[in-house]
Design a protein around this motif. Structure first.
Motif, PDB file in Angstrom:
ATOM      1  N   ALA A   1     -10.189  -3.909  -9.032  1.00  0.00           N
ATOM      2  CA  ALA A   1     -10.055  -4.769  -7.848  1.00  0.00           C
ATOM      3  C   ALA A   1      -9.235  -4.076  -6.767  1.00  0.00           C
ATOM      4  CB  ALA A   1      -9.408  -6.091  -8.238  1.00  0.00           C
ATOM      5  N   ALA A   2      -8.191  -3.355  -7.168  1.00  0.00           N
ATOM      6  CA  ALA A   2      -7.367  -2.641  -6.192  1.00  0.00           C
ATOM      7  C   ALA A   2      -8.147  -1.510  -5.529  1.00  0.00           C
ATOM      8  CB  ALA A   2      -6.109  -2.103  -6.864  1.00  0.00           C
ATOM      9  N   GLN A   3      -8.983  -0.825  -6.285  1.00  0.00           N
ATOM     10  CA  GLN A   3      -9.811   0.244  -5.715  1.00  0.00           C
ATOM     11  C   GLN A   3     -10.758  -0.315  -4.654  1.00  0.00           C
ATOM     12  OE1 GLN A   3     -11.618   1.802  -9.273  1.00  0.00           O
ATOM     13  NE2 GLN A   3     -10.210   3.538  -9.374  1.00  0.00           N
ATOM     14  N   ARG A   4     -11.336  -1.439  -4.943  1.00  0.00           N
ATOM     15  CA  ARG A   4     -12.244  -2.067  -3.974  1.00  0.00           C
ATOM     16  C   ARG A   4     -11.489  -2.440  -2.694  1.00  0.00           C
ATOM     17  NH1 ARG A   4     -15.321  -7.856  -4.856  1.00  0.00           N
ATOM     18  NH2 ARG A   4     -16.577  -7.814  -2.953  1.00  0.00           N
TER      19      ARG A   4
ATOM     20  N   THR B   1     -11.249   3.072  11.012  1.00  0.00           N
ATOM     21  CA  THR B   1     -10.073   3.908  11.254  1.00  0.00           C
ATOM     22  C   THR B   1      -9.376   4.133   9.926  1.00  0.00           C
ATOM     23  OG1 THR B   1      -8.689   1.973  11.712  1.00  0.00           O
ATOM     24  CG2 THR B   1      -9.727   3.069  13.603  1.00  0.00           C
ATOM     25  N   ALA B   2      -8.838   5.322   9.742  1.00  0.00           N
ATOM     26  CA  ALA B   2      -8.151   5.654   8.504  1.00  0.00           C
ATOM     27  C   ALA B   2      -6.655   5.351   8.653  1.00  0.00           C
ATOM     28  CB  ALA B   2      -8.344   7.125   8.163  1.00  0.00           C
ATOM     29  N   PRO B   3      -6.054   4.706   7.665  1.00  0.00           N
ATOM     30  CA  PRO B   3      -4.620   4.425   7.753  1.00  0.00           C
ATOM     31  C   PRO B   3      -3.785   5.677   7.504  1.00  0.00           C
ATOM     32  CG  PRO B   3      -5.457   3.712   5.633  1.00  0.00           C
ATOM     33  CD  PRO B   3      -6.658   4.174   6.427  1.00  0.00           C
ATOM     34  N   ARG B   4      -2.610   5.679   8.077  1.00  0.00           N
ATOM     35  CA  ARG B   4      -1.654   6.767   7.827  1.00  0.00           C
ATOM     36  C   ARG B   4      -0.805   6.455   6.610  1.00  0.00           C
ATOM     37  NH1 ARG B   4       3.591   7.119   9.159  1.00  0.00           N
ATOM     38  NH2 ARG B   4       3.384   5.240  10.429  1.00  0.00           N
ATOM     39  N   VAL B   5      -0.422   5.188   6.472  1.00  0.00           N
ATOM     40  CA  VAL B   5       0.415   4.739   5.364  1.00  0.00           C
ATOM     41  C   VAL B   5      -0.115   3.408   4.861  1.00  0.00           C
ATOM     42  CG1 VAL B   5       2.732   4.031   4.652  1.00  0.00           C
ATOM     43  CG2 VAL B   5       2.460   5.884   6.293  1.00  0.00           C
ATOM     44  N   VAL B   6      -0.115   3.220   3.554  1.00  0.00           N
ATOM     45  CA  VAL B   6      -0.476   1.948   2.933  1.00  0.00           C
ATOM     46  C   VAL B   6       0.763   1.397   2.245  1.00  0.00           C
ATOM     47  CG1 VAL B   6      -1.894   0.802   1.195  1.00  0.00           C
ATOM     48  CG2 VAL B   6      -2.874   2.614   2.599  1.00  0.00           C
TER      49      VAL B   6
ATOM     50  N   GLU C   1      -6.550   7.528  -6.970  1.00  0.00           N
ATOM     51  CA  GLU C   1      -7.959   7.865  -7.163  1.00  0.00           C
ATOM     52  C   GLU C   1      -8.795   7.720  -5.892  1.00  0.00           C
ATOM     53  OE1 GLU C   1      -9.806   5.947 -10.417  1.00  0.00           O
ATOM     54  OE2 GLU C   1      -8.203   6.418 -11.854  1.00  0.00           O
ATOM     55  N   VAL C   2      -8.457   6.760  -5.032  1.00  0.00           N
ATOM     56  CA  VAL C   2      -9.303   6.458  -3.875  1.00  0.00           C
ATOM     57  C   VAL C   2      -8.828   7.171  -2.616  1.00  0.00           C
ATOM     58  CG1 VAL C   2     -10.215   4.617  -2.412  1.00  0.00           C
ATOM     59  CG2 VAL C   2      -9.929   4.226  -4.864  1.00  0.00           C
ATOM     60  N   VAL C   3      -7.550   7.047  -2.284  1.00  0.00           N
ATOM     61  CA  VAL C   3      -7.021   7.625  -1.036  1.00  0.00           C
ATOM     62  C   VAL C   3      -5.743   8.418  -1.311  1.00  0.00           C
ATOM     63  CG1 VAL C   3      -8.055   6.030   0.632  1.00  0.00           C
ATOM     64  CG2 VAL C   3      -5.983   5.356  -0.597  1.00  0.00           C
ATOM     65  N   PRO C   4      -5.817   9.487  -2.099  1.00  0.00           N
ATOM     66  CA  PRO C   4      -4.587  10.230  -2.434  1.00  0.00           C
ATOM     67  C   PRO C   4      -3.941  10.913  -1.233  1.00  0.00           C
ATOM     68  CG  PRO C   4      -6.533  11.433  -3.153  1.00  0.00           C
ATOM     69  CD  PRO C   4      -7.014  10.080  -2.717  1.00  0.00           C
ATOM     70  N   SER C   5      -4.711  11.167  -0.169  1.00  0.00           N
ATOM     71  CA  SER C   5      -4.153  11.848   1.000  1.00  0.00           C
ATOM     72  C   SER C   5      -3.379  10.910   1.918  1.00  0.00           C
ATOM     73  CB  SER C   5      -5.279  12.522   1.798  1.00  0.00           C
ATOM     74  OG  SER C   5      -6.214  11.554   2.259  1.00  0.00           O
TER      75      SER C   5
END
Length: 238
Positions: free
Chosen positions: A116-119, A130-135, A149-153
């Motif tokens: 669910a978190a990956q989704r 737009t891509a986030p800088r920080v989550v 796994e999804v957004v390691p960068s």
């Protein structure tokens, strides 16, 4: 997201009356019967079931107008979830907001696991483009595993105090949900918060500002709302 809101053609009530009912339902924590009573005080006879159908049909289309006019979302995403009951069953209503409190995505899910978190991590960049800088999330471990796994960068901050922006945003929606005495279906649980997050925050300008500036900004937003909905008031009552 549809390109145009549903048409009021074929409805015997004026556009202004329909828009006003939708606005009351999504702006204030009112039940459908309470809106029926408010409209009766204005001389408009409409049943609570009709108000419910108007909200289901026109709510999202009316919410899309203000949403298109808001500024580009910020580069910091706050993810959080709250417990809700849908048809008597426990569900999780997840919301993604930027640092200004603008709702970017809403997800209703049955579990709080890594899948669910990956989704949830994948959806906001697709909807906002737009891509986030920080989550920013709370300390739930499934968020950390999904992030790797999804957004390691993308930067990830896991701290309950930093996530107040998302947590505070649940309060108006929960107040409105209590007025409706719960939600009956998963589809309704998805549609209602989506329309609510587009209409209610639009009529609550961020403060601090002077009372004069607040009234001026609110009048401007009402002008835009009337332009979006094609409403000119409650005239032409049937």
């Amino acid at each position: 997201m549809s390109s145009a809101p549903p048409s009021c053609k074929g409805h015997r009530y004026p556009v202004g009356g329909i828009a006003h009912c939708v606005w009351l339902c999504f702006r204030f924590p009112l039940g459908f019967r309470e809106v029926e009573e408010l409209m009766l005080e204005r001389g408009v006879v409409v049943s609570h079931e009709t108000v419910r159908r108007w909200c289901a049909k026109f709510g999202q289309g009316r919410a899309n107008g203000p949403r298109r006019r808001r500024p580009r979302p910020g580069d910091r995403r706050h993810l959080d979830e709250v417990f809700i009951k849908v048809g008597g069953e426990l569900k999780y209503l997840g919301r993604a907001v930027d640092q200004d409190g603008n709702v970017l995505d809403i997800l209703v899910r049955s579990r709080r696991d890594k899948t669910a978190a990956q989704r949830f991590f994948r959806r906001p960049p697709k909807t906002t483009r737009t891509a986030p800088r920080v989550v920013v999330t709370d300390k739930l471990r499934s968020y950390g595993a999904a992030h790797r796994e999804v957004v390691p960068s993308v930067g990830h901050r896991s701290h309950k105090g930093l996530n107040n922006r998302a947590e505070n945003g649940h309060r108006p929606a929960r107040q409105r949900g209590r007025a409706l005495r719960g939600l009956r279906s998963v589809g309704g649980a998805r549609r209602f918060p989506s329309a609510f997050s587009g209409i209610s925050p639009y009529f609550r300008p961020r403060r601090p500002m002077t009372a004069t500036d607040y009234r001026t900004e609110t009048r401007h937003r009402f002008t835009v709302w009337n332009r979006i909905t094609g409403a000119g008031g409650l005239s032409a009552t049937p």
